[in-house]
Design a protein around this motif. Structure first.
Motif, PDB file in Angstrom:
ATOM      1  N   MET A 370       0.828  -1.206   0.000  1.00 37.77           N
ATOM      2  CA  MET A 370       0.000   0.000   0.000  1.00 37.77           C
ATOM      3  C   MET A 370       0.866   1.262   0.000  1.00 37.77           C
ATOM      4  O   MET A 370       0.458   2.300  -0.513  1.00 37.77           O
ATOM      5  CB  MET A 370      -0.900   0.020   1.233  1.00 37.77           C
ATOM      6  CG  MET A 370      -1.815  -1.169   1.358  1.00 37.77           C
ATOM      7  SD  MET A 370      -3.166  -1.117   0.204  1.00 37.77           S
ATOM      8  CE  MET A 370      -4.415  -0.439   1.247  1.00 37.77           C
ATOM      9  N   SER A 371       2.062   1.163   0.579  1.00 38.12           N
ATOM     10  CA  SER A 371       2.932   2.332   0.640  1.00 38.12           C
ATOM     11  C   SER A 371       3.402   2.747  -0.751  1.00 38.12           C
ATOM     12  O   SER A 371       3.675   3.918  -0.993  1.00 38.12           O
ATOM     13  CB  SER A 371       4.156   2.045   1.508  1.00 38.12           C
ATOM     14  OG  SER A 371       3.759   1.682   2.810  1.00 38.12           O
ATOM     15  N   VAL A 388      10.721   4.886  -3.241  1.00 38.12           N
ATOM     16  CA  VAL A 388       9.955   3.965  -4.082  1.00 38.12           C
ATOM     17  C   VAL A 388      10.240   4.368  -5.521  1.00 38.12           C
ATOM     18  O   VAL A 388       9.709   5.362  -6.006  1.00 38.12           O
ATOM     19  CB  VAL A 388       8.450   4.058  -3.788  1.00 38.12           C
ATOM     20  CG1 VAL A 388       7.672   3.145  -4.717  1.00 38.12           C
ATOM     21  CG2 VAL A 388       8.156   3.704  -2.336  1.00 38.12           C
ATOM     22  N   MET A 389      11.138   3.659  -6.187  1.00 35.58           N
ATOM     23  CA  MET A 389      11.591   4.084  -7.508  1.00 35.58           C
ATOM     24  C   MET A 389      10.835   3.360  -8.620  1.00 35.58           C
ATOM     25  O   MET A 389      10.793   2.133  -8.669  1.00 35.58           O
ATOM     26  CB  MET A 389      13.082   3.796  -7.679  1.00 35.58           C
ATOM     27  CG  MET A 389      13.970   4.421  -6.616  1.00 35.58           C
ATOM     28  SD  MET A 389      13.862   6.217  -6.565  1.00 35.58           S
ATOM     29  CE  MET A 389      14.460   6.604  -8.208  1.00 35.58           C
ATOM     30  N   LEU A 395       8.487   7.823  -6.185  1.00 35.86           N
ATOM     31  CA  LEU A 395       7.044   8.058  -6.058  1.00 35.86           C
ATOM     32  C   LEU A 395       6.702   8.824  -4.784  1.00 35.86           C
ATOM     33  O   LEU A 395       5.616   9.365  -4.656  1.00 35.86           O
ATOM     34  CB  LEU A 395       6.270   6.734  -6.061  1.00 35.86           C
ATOM     35  CG  LEU A 395       6.321   5.896  -7.330  1.00 35.86           C
ATOM     36  CD1 LEU A 395       5.190   4.899  -7.329  1.00 35.86           C
ATOM     37  CD2 LEU A 395       6.236   6.770  -8.564  1.00 35.86           C
ATOM     38  N   LEU A 396       7.638   8.836  -3.821  1.00 37.82           N
ATOM     39  CA  LEU A 396       7.355   9.580  -2.599  1.00 37.82           C
ATOM     40  C   LEU A 396       7.543  11.076  -2.824  1.00 37.82           C
ATOM     41  O   LEU A 396       7.180  11.883  -1.987  1.00 37.82           O
ATOM     42  CB  LEU A 396       8.275   9.113  -1.466  1.00 37.82           C
ATOM     43  CG  LEU A 396       8.188   7.617  -1.141  1.00 37.82           C
ATOM     44  CD1 LEU A 396       9.101   7.285   0.016  1.00 37.82           C
ATOM     45  CD2 LEU A 396       6.768   7.214  -0.815  1.00 37.82           C
ATOM     46  N   GLU A 397       8.133  11.456  -3.968  1.00 35.64           N
ATOM     47  CA  GLU A 397       8.398  12.862  -4.227  1.00 35.64           C
ATOM     48  C   GLU A 397       7.536  13.449  -5.334  1.00 35.64           C
ATOM     49  O   GLU A 397       7.478  14.667  -5.486  1.00 35.64           O
ATOM     50  CB  GLU A 397       9.889  13.051  -4.589  1.00 35.64           C
ATOM     51  CG  GLU A 397      10.785  12.965  -3.365  1.00 35.64           C
ATOM     52  CD  GLU A 397      12.253  12.876  -3.725  1.00 35.64           C
ATOM     53  OE1 GLU A 397      12.573  12.859  -4.925  1.00 35.64           O
ATOM     54  OE2 GLU A 397      13.073  12.826  -2.790  1.00 35.64           O
ATOM     55  N   ALA A 402       0.558  13.568 -10.452  1.00 32.46           N
ATOM     56  CA  ALA A 402       1.337  12.522 -11.110  1.00 32.46           C
ATOM     57  C   ALA A 402       1.068  11.165 -10.455  1.00 32.46           C
ATOM     58  O   ALA A 402       0.943  10.150 -11.137  1.00 32.46           O
ATOM     59  CB  ALA A 402       2.831  12.858 -11.030  1.00 32.46           C
ATOM     60  N   LEU A 403       0.926  11.163  -9.143  1.00 33.61           N
ATOM     61  CA  LEU A 403       0.660   9.912  -8.428  1.00 33.61           C
ATOM     62  C   LEU A 403      -0.711   9.358  -8.824  1.00 33.61           C
ATOM     63  O   LEU A 403      -0.888   8.168  -9.032  1.00 33.61           O
ATOM     64  CB  LEU A 403       0.713  10.153  -6.915  1.00 33.61           C
ATOM     65  CG  LEU A 403       0.588   8.873  -6.089  1.00 33.61           C
ATOM     66  CD1 LEU A 403       1.853   8.037  -6.193  1.00 33.61           C
ATOM     67  CD2 LEU A 403       0.303   9.193  -4.628  1.00 33.61           C
ATOM     68  N   ARG A 404      -1.671  10.293  -8.971  1.00 35.47           N
ATOM     69  CA  ARG A 404      -3.021   9.877  -9.348  1.00 35.47           C
ATOM     70  C   ARG A 404      -3.004   9.215 -10.730  1.00 35.47           C
ATOM     71  O   ARG A 404      -3.715   8.247 -10.979  1.00 35.47           O
ATOM     72  CB  ARG A 404      -3.955  11.089  -9.350  1.00 35.47           C
ATOM     73  CG  ARG A 404      -5.423  10.747  -9.175  1.00 35.47           C
ATOM     74  CD  ARG A 404      -6.293  11.963  -9.305  1.00 35.47           C
ATOM     75  NE  ARG A 404      -6.224  12.550 -10.636  1.00 35.47           N
ATOM     76  CZ  ARG A 404      -6.838  12.047 -11.698  1.00 35.47           C
ATOM     77  NH1 ARG A 404      -7.571  10.976 -11.579  1.00 35.47           N
ATOM     78  NH2 ARG A 404      -6.716  12.631 -12.875  1.00 35.47           N
TER      79      ARG A 404
END
Lengths: 643, 324
Positions: A370-371, A388-389, A395-397, A402-404
């Motif tokens: 989930m993270s 998280v590459m 992905l944490l940045e 963009a995450l959506r």
């Protein structure tokens, strides 16, 4: 409100760490304010007989309608010259007494009816509840008026009327809750322990219904006080010369323009009482309601909070890696405890590979998954370290937008329970089409056509027809196929499957596993497959990572790890599963329980349960040492992990 | 071996009857034509997938539900107790262990209170006798006595299931119905509970009916096994015989579908398969639409357990059973 519910959200349950009931209540400022106001009013009303007040019933026509502030009459006098302050105190006393006793009476009889109807069910339920419905079919004020008309006006009769009018409210609420409890397993268990039906109802079910009764009471008291005032206002409640807030209001009505204070003062008092009671009621509900307490109604943010104390350096981009987790750490903060659910997980998912992530419940395997897409609920969860590459990006940045786009696009997820992941009110075709349209600018007809193609791809018979079905019309296996179709909708390069077959029957599991395996090869997707079952791992995974207490303890190819486990935990975990065709094997159970991730021991987390434990296992951090394609977090591995 | 419990022609219908306007209501046969014997001291395994009626059967065996027709007899209990649903009389002989250990314990009672209920209501023990028994039970299920004054939510699944087992033992029964007792547990804890059940069986001379969807678990605990599909028993045999040589194509399919650690062995059906519509059951064998051996006869005529008696005590409800 937010303060009270936010802290109550708990994924890893820990009773001691959670703030106490009273503290939760006090955290809610409005409720605390309500409680303070209500307490002041109640104390003053109780003290009325000992306070130096004028007699509330003594008239003094010479001093009628004195304005507030007059010496000797702080709040003035009414149309008969009675001291308003004194009448206010005595009147509040009456109003509160009637309101509270009516609530108690209604709660007692209403709950009794609700409990019996809900527990017995069947015909008894129908008869009781239809009678209650008939009572409810009358406008309540008409019913109250009718009762008072029959019994005659008077304080006690008004009290009965109000109690009766409110019985249905309790009966319906309590019946609903009881109905849900009556079919719970502990009720059956109590029956099998030899309790009679009455015993079960009053000693097993009732304690569990009690919070609901208290919540209902706290939310009705204010209403009851208003109703008492209403009846008195109409002259049907308290009879002169006795005062209550409603009758004071009624008497002041005629003088509204000449002497507004006569009605404004009791009006404001009613407002203060009812408002404070309602605030307290809301506070009590927030604290006692298990749904609110579990945080189900708290609004988690759109992505997990990232609160990295230090980030590891960006890893050099390696080709052939779809997803690279570097020292990922995720925590839950509940009360004063910190649960280190993921305590530094490094994992690389190669292109087109299926990597199994195995562990028992609480090992952190789902939280790890989930993270990746920031799906851990915040509060209480937070990612506190690592990277998280994906495609050279952390992905944490990346931005929320963009995450959506990545969610359901580049990376898709399949969950354990398809019934709770699919929306019950939309057809499955609509839901797949929506997944397509949120990533591609296509029209509905085009998306629908693709949805049908996808349903055919996951081998659902009569796909065109089935696209118009609602999730509840499909079997568990079919629903999971729909979820797989949805995960494939946008040609994701990475699929994260969280126990996708655990809720399915074996024969259906076999079909779904085969489908997943075929499709990932066909589509060239990399799969992170989370499961607790080594049998399933053997079936589908190329490599496997074993997690224990939030960290990876062993990683290697499926064949290697299963045939020659290096970590004692892996060995034990394999040995404790019964194997089909080998019934004589005595299962080698692992003694004890995994440690709580809130209180991890120094050194190896498995040390206390490990048969090979030595002194140095219990101190210092034990690293995950890699040799060739194999890694193990153990000082004394069971096999030499040679290249 | 003597029979402890005999189940004859048991059937359970849900729904049915007439509507207000006199039209017939649809009925579902959850369980049909069940004939089994549970022998003293053995473990009878019942295997099946969701919807096969195994939990409905379990609830009838323990008296929580009454069969629509057929009879259940247990030695030493008045047969009318089953018909009247006299739970208290049955509960001294038969106890039940639930699938979900946490929800089978009342969240507002301490473990002590929960365990004392059967002692008071079924065995009429006085206070000192209860204290002694509590200590004995906690020791039997390997839990520390200090847990007695805690509440159920403080326990992990495995610990809660031990408490569930202790509660069943507190009634001093002869027969315990275990309804998926380990499926909600983690594998490492599952092994602890299975081993505990085995120890308790020999220590207290217990007879078990062990219900599960997991073939490997059933194989490891059972003496005899009944396989259920769509409300009926389709194969009934000694565990060794059944697992060595399954005769019914459905049993075969279950075996092939079970993943085995360390092997890539699962074979699955070509086409997605579903259970028949329970409101309109097929006239023939319920498994025929999924069966590789199905022929015309299977679709029109229903095979019963006598259709194929392979050897003593091994029967399969199939016209064309699997041969080696």
């Amino acid at each position: 409100m937010t303060a009270a519910t936010g802290t109550a959200t708990a994924k890893p349950a820990g009773a001691s760490a959670r703030p106490g009931t009273f503290r939760l209540f006090a955290n809610n400022r409005l409720a605390a304010l309500g409680l303070a106001v209500l307490a002041a009013i109640v104390i003053l009303a109780l003290l009325a007989p000992v306070l130096p007040l004028d007699d509330p019933a003594v008239t003094d026509p010479a001093n009628r309608l004195l304005p507030p502030g007059t010496a000797g009459h702080i709040l003035g006098t009414d149309h008969l010259g009675r001291d308003i302050l004194s009448r206010l105190f005595w009147g509040t006393r009456v109003s509160l007494a009637v309101g509270f006793s009516a609530t108690l009476i209604a709660a007692f009889f209403g709950s009794l009816i609700g409990l019996v109807a809900g527990y017995v069910g069947g015909r008894t339920d129908s008869i009781l509840m239809r009678s209650i419905d008939m009572l409810m079919a009358f406008p309540y004020i008409l019913l109250a008026l009718g009762i008072v008309a029959v019994l005659g006006p008077g304080l006690l009769n008004a009290l009965y009327a109000i109690a009766v009018v409110n019985i249905p409210f309790f009966a319906r609420n309590i019946r609903g809750v009881t109905r849900g409890l009556a079919h719970r397993e502990f009720v059956d268990a109590a029956r099998l322990s030899g309790k009679s039906h009455a015993g079960v109802l009053f000693t097993e079910v009732t304690p569990n219904v009690l919070p609901v009764i208290v919540i209902t009471m706290s939310s009705t008291v204010g209403w009851m006080i208003l109703e008492t005032a209403g009846l008195s206002f109409l002259g049907l409640g308290v009879q002169p010369p006795q005062a209550d807030l409603g009758s004071m209001l009624g008497e002041g009505r005629k003088l509204l323009f000449n002497a507004p204070f006569v009605s404004i003062i009791p009006g404001v008092t009613i407002f203060a009482i009812v408002m404070s009671i309602n605030l307290v009621g809301d506070g009590i509900r927030d604290v006692l309601d298990p749904r609110l307490r579990s945080g189900a109604l708290a609004r988690p943010s759109a992505r997990t909070r990232v609160d990295r104390r230090e980030a590891p350096p960006m890893p050099s981009e390696s080709s052939g890696t779809a997803l690279d987790l570097v020292d990922l750490k995720t925590e839950f903060r509940v009360g004063s405890s910190v649960y280190r659910a993921v305590g530094g997980v490094s994992l690389d998912l190669k292109d087109k590979e299926c990597l199994g992530l195995v562990g028992e419940s609480g090992s952190g395997k789902s939280v790890t998954a989930m993270s990746v897409l920031g799906l851990v609920a915040t509060p209480p969860g937070a990612i506190v370290g690592g990277r998280v590459m994906v495609d050279g990006e952390d992905l944490l940045e990346v931005s929320d937008e963009a995450l959506r786009r990545l969610r359901g696009g580049r990376i898709s997820m399949i969950f354990q329970d398809p019934l709770s992941t699919l929306h019950p009110l939309f057809t499955v075709g609509d839901q797949i089409a929506e997944a397509i349209r949120s990533h591609h600018p296509v029209g509905h007809a085009e998306a629908w056509k693709r949805a049908v193609d996808l349903l055919e791809l996951v081998r659902i018979p009569n796909a065109r027809q089935r696209a118009g079905s609602y999730p509840h019309e499909l079997s568990g296996g079919m629903r999971q196929r729909v979820c797989i179709a949805m995960a494939l909708a946008n040609d994701s390069g990475i699929m994260i499957a969280d126990e996708p077959t655990t809720a399915l029957d074996v024969t259906v599991q076999a079909q779904v596993l085969r489908l997943l395996d075929d499709l990932r090869k066909e589509k060239g997707a990399a799969v992170l497959f989370i499961t607790h079952d080594f049998g399933v791992v053997s079936e589908i995974c190329d490599r496997v990572a074993v997690m224990y207490a939030g960290r990876i303890v062993e990683l290697g190819t499926t064949e290697d790890v299963l045939s020659r486990p290096a970590h004692p935990y892996t060995r034990k975990l394999i040995d404790c599963v019964p194997i089909l065709g080998d019934p004589e094997r005595r299962l080698d159970a692992i003694d004890g329980l995994p440690p709580s991730v809130a209180r991890l021991p120094p050194g190896c987390a498995f040390a206390d349960r490990c048969p090979q434990v030595r002194e140095d296992c219990r101190s210092g951090d034990i690293a995950l040492t890699a040799t060739g394609g194999r890694s193990v977090r153990c000082l004394y591995p069971l096999v030499e992990t040679v290249e | 071996m003597t029979a402890l419990m005999t189940v004859k022609g048991v059937e359970k219908r849900f729904g049915g009857g007439r509507t207000l306007l006199g039209g017939p209501k649809k009925a579902v046969h959850a369980v049909q034509g069940i004939d089994v014997v549970v022998n003293r001291g053995e473990t009878l395994g019942i295997v099946g997938e969701s919807g096969c009626g195994k939990s409905t059967l379990a609830r009838m065996l323990v008296g929580l539900d009454r069969p629509s027709s057929g009879s259940i007899r247990i030695e030493g209990v008045d047969p009318t107790d089953f018909e009247r649903g006299n739970a208290r009389a049955l509960a001294r002989k038969i106890q039940y262990v639930f699938q979900d250990p946490v929800s089978s314990l009342n969240p507002r009672k301490t473990i002590r209170t929960i365990l004392e209920i059967p002692m008071v209501h079924l065995r009429g023990l006085d206070k000192p006798a209860r204290e002694a028994r509590l200590a004995e039970l906690m020791q039997a299920v390997k839990l520390s006595p200090e847990f007695l004054d805690r509440y159920p939510h403080e326990f992990s699944g495995g610990q809660a299931q031990r408490i569930g087992i202790a509660r069943a033992l507190a009634a001093e029964p002869e027969l315990i119905i275990l309804d998926e007792p380990v499926s909600a547990l983690d594998v490492s804890v599952q092994a602890q509970v299975l081993n505990l059940l085995e120890d308790l069986q020999s220590r207290f001379d217990l007879t078990y009916v062990f219900i599960s969807h997991d073939l490997s678990v059933v194989e490891s605990v059972s003496d005899r096994v009944a396989v259920m599909y769509f409300g009926r028993i389709v194969e009934y045999a000694d565990a060794r015989d059944l697992f060595r040589e399954p005769r019914h194509p459905y049993t075969r399919l279950l075996f092939d579908a079970a993943p085995v650690p360390g092997k890539r062995s699962v074979r699955s059906e070509e086409e997605p398969a579903e259970l028949p519509d329970p409101y309109a059951p097929p006239p023939g064998c319920a498994f025929a639409p999924r069966c590789p051996n199905a022929r015309e006869r299977c679709r029109t005529e229903r095979p019963d357990l006598d259709s194929h008696r392979y050897s003593r005590g091994h029967s399969a409800a199939c016209f064309f059973p699997v041969r080696r």
